[in-house]
Design an enzyme around this catalytic site. Structure first.
Site: not given
Length: 168
Positions: A46, A51, A92-93, A134-135, A138
């Site tokens: 994701g 991000q 997480c990226l 989660h996304e 962000h």
């Protein structure tokens, strides 16, 4: 298509709140394609526009093993369908190399626009539910470390800052 730079914690731009997409057009579709290419290159499941320093309400996801089932979420929102919580280890990226188990709503109803600007909804549970939550965090300027103790947040931030210095 282009691979975009993924911002890393504690970059303050990760705290920006994303604005709604006014119109799904070619520019938005280009952003979606670039985000998908970026997510696949980073081996993520994701990616939120925040991000990659784009502050619009756009998320891409793909949880398939073959990496050929992308899901596009434009102006996404969700409703909880249960009070049960799911514990899944999240990564997480933007926080590479760190994983923590968090409690998230087990079942949700996702409502979003696709890349053609058409509204759709999906009932999700398990990993898909966690990924959406989660996304969408962000998009609100929130990271999974915000759910952790101040001590853990400081430890992660210091380690990432050290890793960044070593890469330069």
């Amino acid at each position: 298509m282009a691979i975009l730079e993924i911002l890393e914690y504690p970059d303050p731009r990760l705290r920006n709140i994303a604005q709604p997409v006014a119109e799904v057009n070619e520019d938005i579709r280009r952003i979606v394609n670039d985000m998908l290419e970026t997510m696949y290159a980073a081996k993520g499941i994701g990616l939120a526009a925040t991000q990659v320093n784009i502050h619009q309400r756009i998320v891409v996801m793909d949880m398939s093993e073959e990496r050929h089932s992308p899901i596009v979420l434009i102006n996404p929102r969700f409703e909880g369908l249960s009070t049960e919580k799911s514990e899944i280890k999240e990564g997480c990226l933007s926080i590479p190399g760190f994983y923590e188990t968090l409690d998230r709503i087990e079942k949700i109803k996702l409502i979003a626009l696709n890349e053609q600007g058409e509204e759709y909804s999906m009932d999700l549970d398990g990993l898909a539910s966690v990924c959406v939550q989660h996304e969408l965090d962000h998009l609100e300027g929130k990271l999974f470390v915000d759910y952790l103790s101040r001590l853990k947040q400081d430890r992660i931030r210091k380690k990432l800052e050290k890793n960044k210095r070593l890469r330069v």
